[in-house]
Write a protein that holds these residues in place. Structure first.
Motif, PDB file in Angstrom:
ATOM      1  N   LEU A 115      24.279   2.693  -2.726  1.00 61.43           N
ATOM      2  CA  LEU A 115      23.159   2.598  -3.665  1.00 61.43           C
ATOM      3  C   LEU A 115      23.344   1.413  -4.601  1.00 61.43           C
ATOM      4  O   LEU A 115      22.406   0.651  -4.877  1.00 61.43           O
ATOM      5  CB  LEU A 115      23.045   3.903  -4.458  1.00 61.43           C
ATOM      6  N   ALA A 116      24.575   1.237  -5.114  1.00 63.45           N
ATOM      7  CA  ALA A 116      24.852   0.108  -6.007  1.00 63.45           C
ATOM      8  C   ALA A 116      24.622  -1.210  -5.277  1.00 63.45           C
ATOM      9  O   ALA A 116      24.050  -2.155  -5.843  1.00 63.45           O
ATOM     10  CB  ALA A 116      26.285   0.195  -6.523  1.00 63.45           C
TER      11      ALA A 116
ATOM     12  N   LEU B  57      22.626  -1.744  -2.747  1.00 61.08           N
ATOM     13  CA  LEU B  57      21.186  -1.911  -2.525  1.00 61.08           C
ATOM     14  C   LEU B  57      20.490  -2.400  -3.796  1.00 61.08           C
ATOM     15  O   LEU B  57      19.673  -3.337  -3.756  1.00 61.08           O
ATOM     16  CB  LEU B  57      20.592  -0.569  -2.078  1.00 61.08           C
ATOM     17  N   VAL B  58      20.847  -1.782  -4.931  1.00 58.40           N
ATOM     18  CA  VAL B  58      20.224  -2.188  -6.194  1.00 58.40           C
ATOM     19  C   VAL B  58      20.635  -3.619  -6.542  1.00 58.40           C
ATOM     20  O   VAL B  58      19.788  -4.439  -6.939  1.00 58.40           O
ATOM     21  CB  VAL B  58      20.625  -1.205  -7.317  1.00 58.40           C
TER      22      VAL B  58
ATOM     23  N   ARG C  94      18.746  -6.094  -4.476  1.00 60.70           N
ATOM     24  CA  ARG C  94      17.343  -6.235  -4.882  1.00 60.70           C
ATOM     25  C   ARG C  94      17.206  -6.956  -6.216  1.00 60.70           C
ATOM     26  O   ARG C  94      16.207  -7.633  -6.460  1.00 60.70           O
ATOM     27  CB  ARG C  94      16.685  -4.862  -4.950  1.00 60.70           C
ATOM     28  N   VAL C  95      18.199  -6.773  -7.100  1.00 60.58           N
ATOM     29  CA  VAL C  95      18.163  -7.523  -8.363  1.00 60.58           C
ATOM     30  C   VAL C  95      18.322  -9.014  -8.071  1.00 60.58           C
ATOM     31  O   VAL C  95      17.602  -9.854  -8.621  1.00 60.58           O
ATOM     32  CB  VAL C  95      19.265  -7.022  -9.320  1.00 60.58           C
TER      33      VAL C  95
ATOM     34  N   ARG D 212      13.582  -8.398  -6.033  1.00 60.73           N
ATOM     35  CA  ARG D 212      12.675  -7.321  -5.615  1.00 60.73           C
ATOM     36  C   ARG D 212      12.673  -6.204  -6.640  1.00 60.73           C
ATOM     37  O   ARG D 212      11.798  -5.354  -6.628  1.00 60.73           O
ATOM     38  CB  ARG D 212      13.066  -6.808  -4.227  1.00 60.73           C
ATOM     39  N   ILE D 213      13.669  -6.175  -7.502  1.00 56.36           N
ATOM     40  CA  ILE D 213      13.614  -5.359  -8.717  1.00 56.36           C
ATOM     41  C   ILE D 213      13.294  -6.322  -9.845  1.00 56.36           C
ATOM     42  O   ILE D 213      13.965  -7.346  -9.988  1.00 56.36           O
ATOM     43  CB  ILE D 213      14.949  -4.646  -8.970  1.00 56.36           C
ATOM     44  N   ARG D 214      12.274  -5.997 -10.606  1.00 60.26           N
ATOM     45  CA  ARG D 214      11.796  -6.950 -11.604  1.00 60.26           C
ATOM     46  C   ARG D 214      12.810  -7.133 -12.730  1.00 60.26           C
ATOM     47  O   ARG D 214      13.191  -6.163 -13.387  1.00 60.26           O
ATOM     48  CB  ARG D 214      10.465  -6.466 -12.184  1.00 60.26           C
ATOM     49  N   VAL D 215      13.254  -8.353 -12.928  1.00 60.09           N
ATOM     50  CA  VAL D 215      14.187  -8.657 -14.013  1.00 60.09           C
ATOM     51  C   VAL D 215      13.598  -9.703 -14.951  1.00 60.09           C
ATOM     52  O   VAL D 215      14.299 -10.183 -15.838  1.00 60.09           O
ATOM     53  CB  VAL D 215      15.545  -9.146 -13.471  1.00 60.09           C
ATOM     54  N   ALA D 216      12.335 -10.028 -14.773  1.00 59.01           N
ATOM     55  CA  ALA D 216      11.706 -11.034 -15.631  1.00 59.01           C
ATOM     56  C   ALA D 216      11.653 -10.512 -17.063  1.00 59.01           C
ATOM     57  O   ALA D 216      11.286  -9.370 -17.290  1.00 59.01           O
ATOM     58  CB  ALA D 216      10.305 -11.343 -15.129  1.00 59.01           C
ATOM     59  N   GLY D 217      12.049 -11.349 -18.002  1.00 65.00           N
ATOM     60  CA  GLY D 217      12.002 -10.967 -19.409  1.00 65.00           C
ATOM     61  C   GLY D 217      13.240 -10.251 -19.888  1.00 65.00           C
ATOM     62  O   GLY D 217      13.279  -9.755 -21.008  1.00 65.00           O
ATOM     63  N   LEU D 218      14.278 -10.202 -19.060  1.00 65.24           N
ATOM     64  CA  LEU D 218      15.501  -9.492 -19.461  1.00 65.24           C
ATOM     65  C   LEU D 218      16.159 -10.169 -20.662  1.00 65.24           C
ATOM     66  O   LEU D 218      16.740  -9.495 -21.516  1.00 65.24           O
ATOM     67  CB  LEU D 218      16.474  -9.469 -18.276  1.00 65.24           C
TER      68      LEU D 218
END
Lengths: 110, 146
Positions: free
Chosen positions: A19-20, A22-23, A26-27, A31-37
């Protein structure tokens, strides 16, 4: 049943690792939204967010390294925690970084 | 009797493994969506607090499971790990308090109270105009009688 307990641990550890991975994948591939972090409400890069992200990653890596080297979680010495012990230093570093982040946020809002 | 309990325990472990694999497969196929896992509320901006939560959860959970597998027994979580996670969550709460206290950020809408803005685009509507009137002749002046 030590064999069954060991098997359950292995299943769980494999699942968490998968799971880690996969996440993390995607980061990295967005594909996982990180805009504005790292930016504030006005969409500008915020220095306190940058330092907090660096501190979080550094503390995490140091904590994992210390644990894996010792083969056990780093324990705080009994009694008063020594300032040079790894967990106390890491906790102080992360706490200070979070404090800076909160102060910056408070200062910008007021 | 002992053989039966062995079968039950191993059956549960296999079932648990299959369930875990199914969840991973569904995430991989996007049937369980995690692309907004770092996004806060209705905004399109990723949250650093959520990232910290996720990072420390994976870190401490992964290390704990690794040590359990290595030692073959349950390992107690030390105070240092709990404090690391506690600092992260405490900052999240304080950060939300600051944002809400200043009124700068709108409160996060819960699913029950969330409202959605609907934009209605103008469309060409059929309009019945009256038929054009024929041009009328200018009025002729009447002769003035004495």
């Amino acid at each position: 049943m030590p064999g069954a307990a060991q098997a359950l641990h292995i299943v769980l550890a494999t699942w968490v690792a998968a799971l880690a991975a996969l996440v993390a994948f995607r980061v990295v591939t967005r594909r996982i939204r990180v805009a504005g972090l790292l930016s504030d409400a006005r969409r500008r890069i915020s220095p306190e967010r940058v330092q907090l992200l660096i501190a979080t990653l550094a503390v995490g890596v140091l904590y994992a390294t210390t644990t894996l080297r010792a083969g056990a979680f780093p324990e705080t010495p009994p009694g008063m925690p020594a300032l040079d012990s790894a967990p106390t230093l890491l906790v102080a570093a992360l706490g200070g970084s979070q404090g800076l982040y909160l102060l910056g946020k408070l200062f910008r809002r007021s | 009797m002992e053989a039966t309990s062995h079968v039950v325990v191993w059956g549960i472990i296999v079932l648990f493994g299959a369930l875990s694999a199914l969840v991973l497969w569904k995430i991989h196929r996007n049937e369980i969506r995690i692309d907004s896992i770092l996004v806060e509320g209705e905004s399109a901006k990723a949250s650093l607090s959520r990232f910290q939560f996720m990072f420390f959860t994976f870190l401490v959970g992964g290390l704990w499971l690794f040590l359990c597998v290595k030692r073959g027994e349950f390992v107690a979580l030390p105070d240092s790990a709990l404090i690391l996670m506690g600092i992260s969550s405490g900052t999240y709460v304080l950060s939300k308090g600051i944002a809400h206290g200043s009124g700068a950020a709108p409160p996060e809408a819960s699913p029950a109270t969330a409202t959605r803005t609907v934009i209605i685009e103008p469309r060409a509507m059929p309009v019945d105009f009256p038929p054009p009137r024929p041009p009328t002749a200018p009025a002729t002046p009447q002769p003035v009688r004495d």
